[in-house]
Design an enzyme around this catalytic site. Sequence first.
Site, PDB file in Angstrom:
ATOM      1  N   ASP A  64       9.565   5.384 -10.732  1.00 30.45           N
ATOM      2  CA  ASP A  64       9.206   6.161 -11.918  1.00 30.45           C
ATOM      3  C   ASP A  64      10.032   7.429 -12.060  1.00 30.45           C
ATOM      4  OD1 ASP A  64       7.393   4.189 -12.279  1.00 30.45           O
ATOM      5  OD2 ASP A  64       5.601   5.457 -12.211  1.00 30.45           O
TER       6      ASP A  64
ATOM      7  N   SER B 158       0.803  -1.215   0.000  1.00 26.92           N
ATOM      8  CA  SER B 158       0.000   0.000   0.000  1.00 26.92           C
ATOM      9  C   SER B 158       0.839   1.269   0.000  1.00 26.92           C
ATOM     10  CB  SER B 158      -0.957  -0.019   1.185  1.00 26.92           C
ATOM     11  OG  SER B 158      -1.873  -1.069   1.024  1.00 26.92           O
TER      12      SER B 158
ATOM     13  N   LYS C 235      -0.649  -4.453  -3.301  1.00 28.60           N
ATOM     14  CA  LYS C 235      -1.930  -3.882  -2.862  1.00 28.60           C
ATOM     15  C   LYS C 235      -1.989  -2.432  -3.317  1.00 28.60           C
ATOM     16  CE  LYS C 235      -4.736  -2.824   1.188  1.00 28.60           C
ATOM     17  NZ  LYS C 235      -4.784  -1.367   0.956  1.00 28.60           N
TER      18      LYS C 235
END
Length: 552
Positions: free
Chosen positions: A460, A449, A474
């Site tokens: 990224d 999470s 998740k």
Amino acid sequence: MRLCNYLKTTIFLYTAGSVFGLVHAADQVAEGRFTRTRAVSTEDGLTSAVEEGLELRSSRRWAEAIEFYEKSLKSWPNSEQLKQGLRQSKVHFSVERRYADKSFVNNMLPMSRVEALVYLDDVLDKVRQYYVDSISATDFIAHGTESLYFALNNEKFLQKNIPYGEQESISQFRRMLRDQYWNKKVNGAEGARRTVIELSDYAQRDLKLSASAIIMEFVFGGCNSLDDYSSYLTPGKLDDLYNNIDGQFVGIGIEMKAESGKGLLLVNVLAESPAAEGGAQIGDYIVEIDGRDCRKLSTEEAATMLQGQPNSRVRLTLADGTTQEERVATLTRRSVKVRSIPVVKIIDSANRIGYIRMTGFQKNTAEELDAALTKLRREGMEALIWDVRGNPGGLLTAAVEVLDRFMGNGVIVSTRGRVQDQNTTYSAHSDATDWTGPLVLLVDGDSASASEIVAGAVNDHRRGTIVGRKTYGKWSVQSILPGHADTGFRLTTAKFYSPNGSTYGKIGIQPHVQVADDSDRLAQRSKARGQIEDDRDVEAGLETLRKQLAKR
């Protein structure tokens, strides 16, 4: 009250263990369609796994069964027998968890049918309005029917509701559920309501079973039609969740899980807690609570015994996890502060590499991080290892605030849901950036999470090197919605996406540097204590940063 005004967006992961003193921190094989079927697979490993799972279920060791099935399904993901075993174990675990919850037994179970139906209406309405995916009333009621079917073969449910019920009458009722109500089509919320009323009438007539006991299986069991992260919360569980967010609890400061026959394994002991001050250590087992043997208790049953008012005392008998030597500790319950950053230190003086271990994302996490970075910079830090292994998540907003300390600009994460205010993009602000130097992020299969929001942004934006093992997978957002009469609903209302627009639900993020798993109990114990010696992931992170620093 409008959702956007109330919404508290949280990202939590289910674990088999629970936190006690922090927070307060799975059928015998059924008949009919669920008859035990002996495995005929030619794979010896799968056959053994199926048989071991059956043994755990027949022993009613539901938490252990869940953990076992989840691990086994990683090796045999297409096994229907393992999937069915996991599903049944989860239903039974949920039933027993409810019936060990005082707030459920004392506040919800005694209600009249009219009062209980208010809860059913509430949960159906919230699922319809806010759940991230569309769920039919037929599907919701089918899962409630399943929960009731298994509850009627669960000792805890039967002992509480129909302790003197005739087995033949119970079996006949279960056959009726299977033959007449399994996946029965219902039309909307009103059709769902009529079906539940009909069944509660039959149960009262045939089993002398209260309407509230029936309706609550549909309120809670129906949520099994949702994802693993959505659940209806009793008043007690709602309080636990808010305490988790706030990082403040009354108790003794331990995280534990039951291991049948051994006792309650201490998975974590908070620093400066009553448990730590009383000599409890990670890896110990609680074998007695106030003189009562707890080696065969479930985690939830033990939780009830460990709960208490501030300044009250509890006497524990602890067994060393290695030597089995026993000792007694008498602890006084009090307010315990949960630090989300328990370890901050320089771990390579020559290269001035700092280390921060972050175990959760709470309201105060960004503030703790600021203090940690200030401390390490004063000590001359030139590179940082940020450890989120085993970190199950927490507040989405905390993850955003924390990432803002490492990124000068750009998207951090975005969310998309069915309700408009769940569609949000969070971006970094240059004035909040606090560390721009070399960074290694440690992750593992329990990094979930909010930890994965961090991993996605680091990946990224090429902000650092990710080291360890693939993350949990998740990638959804849960919102805490107010329920009826002090209850609540933790409901998945959105999915989140990395800066590049990717989502990794059930996939997880692969690290840049893969490190073999070290599941040895002693190694895990050392990691939980913040010891970095002989820690493979930390060593890999240090090697990565040393190479980067050498090029500067």
